[in-house]
Scaffold this active site. Sequence first.
Site, mmCIF file in Angstrom:
data_model
loop_
_atom_site.group_PDB
_atom_site.id
_atom_site.type_symbol
_atom_site.label_atom_id
_atom_site.label_comp_id
_atom_site.label_asym_id
_atom_site.label_seq_id
_atom_site.Cartn_x
_atom_site.Cartn_y
_atom_site.Cartn_z
ATOM 1 N N GLY A 54 0.724 -1.041 -0.124
ATOM 2 C CA GLY A 54 0.188 0.044 -0.030
ATOM 3 C C GLY A 54 0.891 1.246 0.028
ATOM 4 O O GLY A 54 1.697 1.666 1.129
ATOM 5 N N ILE A 67 -1.525 10.210 17.565
ATOM 6 C CA ILE A 67 -1.481 10.147 18.957
ATOM 7 C C ILE A 67 -1.201 8.892 19.569
ATOM 8 O O ILE A 67 -1.900 7.924 18.994
ATOM 9 C CB ILE A 67 -2.989 10.590 19.276
ATOM 10 C CG1 ILE A 67 -3.331 11.858 18.944
ATOM 11 C CG2 ILE A 67 -2.888 10.644 20.923
ATOM 12 C CD1 ILE A 67 -5.114 12.298 19.202
ATOM 13 N N LYS A 115 -12.781 2.698 15.967
ATOM 14 C CA LYS A 115 -11.728 2.847 16.696
ATOM 15 C C LYS A 115 -11.900 2.673 18.262
ATOM 16 O O LYS A 115 -11.063 2.309 19.067
ATOM 17 C CB LYS A 115 -11.047 4.397 16.568
ATOM 18 C CG LYS A 115 -10.401 4.674 15.129
ATOM 19 C CD LYS A 115 -10.486 6.161 14.910
ATOM 20 C CE LYS A 115 -10.288 6.336 13.212
ATOM 21 N NZ LYS A 115 -10.546 7.704 12.973
ATOM 22 N N GLY A 150 -4.171 12.097 8.082
ATOM 23 C CA GLY A 150 -2.886 12.643 7.454
ATOM 24 C C GLY A 150 -1.900 11.931 7.130
ATOM 25 O O GLY A 150 -1.364 11.161 7.978
HETATM 26 N N1 LIG Z 1 -5.306 8.453 5.270
HETATM 27 C C1 LIG Z 1 -5.152 8.829 6.458
HETATM 28 O O1 LIG Z 1 -5.117 9.837 6.923
HETATM 29 C C2 LIG Z 1 -5.177 7.623 7.599
HETATM 30 C C3 LIG Z 1 -5.083 7.608 8.812
HETATM 31 C C4 LIG Z 1 -5.117 6.690 9.739
HETATM 32 C C5 LIG Z 1 -5.154 5.537 9.190
HETATM 33 N N2 LIG Z 1 -5.286 5.204 8.100
HETATM 34 C C6 LIG Z 1 -5.465 4.018 7.323
HETATM 35 O O2 LIG Z 1 -4.300 3.630 6.556
HETATM 36 C C7 LIG Z 1 -4.556 2.540 5.757
HETATM 37 C C8 LIG Z 1 -4.261 3.263 4.234
HETATM 38 O O3 LIG Z 1 -5.161 4.610 4.016
HETATM 39 P P1 LIG Z 1 -4.593 5.583 2.836
HETATM 40 O O4 LIG Z 1 -5.388 6.678 3.162
HETATM 41 O O5 LIG Z 1 -3.051 5.412 2.801
HETATM 42 O O6 LIG Z 1 -5.158 4.902 1.593
HETATM 43 P P2 LIG Z 1 -5.207 4.928 0.041
HETATM 44 O O7 LIG Z 1 -4.721 6.442 0.120
HETATM 45 O O8 LIG Z 1 -6.376 4.637 -0.697
HETATM 46 O O9 LIG Z 1 -3.976 3.718 -0.270
HETATM 47 C C9 LIG Z 1 -4.072 2.656 -0.379
HETATM 48 C C10 LIG Z 1 -2.968 1.913 -1.104
HETATM 49 O O10 LIG Z 1 -3.122 0.543 -1.154
HETATM 50 C C11 LIG Z 1 -2.825 -0.025 -2.555
HETATM 51 N N3 LIG Z 1 -3.854 -1.125 -2.724
HETATM 52 C C12 LIG Z 1 -5.081 -0.981 -2.764
HETATM 53 N N4 LIG Z 1 -5.494 -2.404 -3.185
HETATM 54 C C13 LIG Z 1 -4.316 -3.104 -3.064
HETATM 55 C C14 LIG Z 1 -4.235 -4.579 -3.652
HETATM 56 N N5 LIG Z 1 -5.124 -5.548 -3.836
HETATM 57 N N6 LIG Z 1 -2.772 -4.898 -3.774
HETATM 58 C C15 LIG Z 1 -1.632 -4.084 -3.480
HETATM 59 N N7 LIG Z 1 -2.035 -2.797 -3.166
HETATM 60 C C16 LIG Z 1 -3.322 -2.259 -2.984
HETATM 61 C C17 LIG Z 1 -3.273 1.078 -3.514
HETATM 62 O O11 LIG Z 1 -2.720 1.015 -4.730
HETATM 63 P P3 LIG Z 1 -2.554 2.176 -5.818
HETATM 64 O O12 LIG Z 1 -1.869 3.380 -5.214
HETATM 65 O O13 LIG Z 1 -1.707 1.333 -6.866
HETATM 66 O O14 LIG Z 1 -3.921 2.334 -6.131
HETATM 67 C C18 LIG Z 1 -2.779 2.406 -2.554
HETATM 68 O O15 LIG Z 1 -1.543 2.582 -2.828
HETATM 69 C C19 LIG Z 1 -5.990 2.469 5.687
HETATM 70 O O16 LIG Z 1 -6.207 1.414 6.551
HETATM 71 C C20 LIG Z 1 -6.550 3.719 6.579
HETATM 72 O O17 LIG Z 1 -7.714 3.519 7.288
HETATM 73 C C21 LIG Z 1 -5.407 6.506 7.098
#
Ligand SMILES: NC(=O)c1ccc[n+]([C@@H]2O[C@H](COP(=O)([O-])OP(=O)(O)OC[C@H]3O[C@@H](n4cnc5c(N)ncnc54)[C@H](OP(=O)(O)O)[C@@H]3O)[C@@H](O)[C@H]2O)c1
Length: 438
Positions: free
Chosen positions: A11, A138, A207, A304
């Site tokens: 990811g 946090i 959460k 973020g």
């Molecule tokens: N964003 C935040 O602020 C935040 C905060 C706390 C926790 N989180 C958690 O962190 C995690 C990631 O969030 P994010 O915001 O970074 O999500 P995101 O921007 O949507 O990124 C998801 C990544 O996963 C990849 N992916 C999706 N399906 C896949 C597969 N089958 N095989 C391999 N790679 C795959 C995507 O690839 P492509 O780029 O090639 O499409 C992308 O790089 C989630 O669990 C979310 O709940 C996020």
Amino acid sequence: MAEALRVGIAGLGTVGASVARVLRDKAAELTRQCGREIVVTAVSARDRTRDRGVDLSGAKWFDDPIELAEKADIDVFVELIGGDEGAARSCVRAALDAGRHVVTANKALLAKHGVALAEVAEKKGVLLNYEAAVAGGIPVIKTMREAMAGNSVTRVFGILNGTCNYILTRMEAEGLTFEACLADAQRLGYAEADPTFDIEGNDTAHKLAILTSLAFGSKIAADDIYMEGISNITQADIRAAAELGYRIKLLGVAQRTESGIEQRVHPTMVPTASVIAQVHGVTNAVAIETDILGELLLSGPGAGGNATASAVVGDIADIAKSRPGFQHGPVFGRPAKELKPYKKAQMRSHAGGYFIRLTVHDRIGVFAAIAKRMADNDISLESIVQHANGTEGGIAQKTVILVTHETTEAAVRKAVDGVTKDGHLTDKPQVIRIERAG
Ligand SMILES: NC(=O)c1ccc[n+]([C@@H]2O[C@H](COP(=O)([O-])OP(=O)(O)OC[C@H]3O[C@@H](n4cnc5c(N)ncnc54)[C@H](OP(=O)(O)O)[C@@H]3O)[C@@H](O)[C@H]2O)c1
């Protein structure tokens, strides 16, 4: 110096790319702190051609994150794909089965499968770290898991969704509607295109379920959470709250009661002077109340790329610092096999103060009828405010706002049902719970 810690990241989106960037930009500092290098040796995402804003040429690319989890030359598998099933679940399970440490930010996965995954991690003697899954940057997991031994938690509550807090903050500060604030949150990238999960409370519930388990040593029960979102909060509620010395926040609350553990997510009135009421915008906060410590409040950025990456990198660094052969602490603060079944306290027996806003016909006898319904249900009132709204569609209306002393949810529901049946209301009644907060 010890051998480098080899990391595979599955990811490379908002969080994954930030983690890779921080590991590169802070490599020297991390090496000094951990006593060994941390090197990203393998990565996976869907689109190999996309520019991630960070040089990943030294890492081996895997189209399939499960293959990365099983076969790559790594010590730690970092899951940043998201989702409670599919690729995320399969690759985390595969990594644990292969005896690799796992770091994840995935609250949805942990809320659903956390206990089962913890059992595998503990059987294999590896770490499953998830600091970023709750309240982003946090360090609340570390605090609850490692720094509170001997404390008995009585209540844990918090602002766990930045999008909701941003919307409520702007509604109050600028007098805007819920819809206008939500549109801005989407434009600024705080809210998803489909914001339902945030505004209806599901994200907060995921959460909260994790925090409940850490706080009370019970199995995660994310499906047993009472949930109300913020979409029906109006300017009338915000203004009335301010008039009465309260501010509305979407809180997740888990509380030990005589009949079990309450888990609830709902718009909540907190005293304007309380510390949690000062948490504005996208900022998150978690309050932990214990017998020894009293109340501890942690506040900071809840989402973020950078803030979340800070928590993920902290988890990786902990693994880099751990000694080989050292017995790792359990995933949820006590061995997964010893987590007790979740004993649910019924929402009907929730005890607390309530804010009740009624829009009624402006005619003789209405107020007396409302007061009777309250008295019939043993509800004592702390304050009553009423004002005329003028005439709408030829009907003279007024607003009656009641704040109750401590009572039960069952009594309030019965009283409000009674008022509704009396036929005096011209709009849906609004009921908002009041939470004690320091
Ligand atoms: N964003 C935040 O602020 C935040 C905060 C706390 C926790 N989180 C958690 O962190 C995690 C990631 O969030 P994010 O915001 O970074 O999500 P995101 O921007 O949507 O990124 C998801 C990544 O996963 C990849 N992916 C999706 N399906 C896949 C597969 N089958 N095989 C391999 N790679 C795959 C995507 O690839 P492509 O780029 O090639 O499409 C992308 O790089 C989630 O669990 C979310 O709940 C996020």
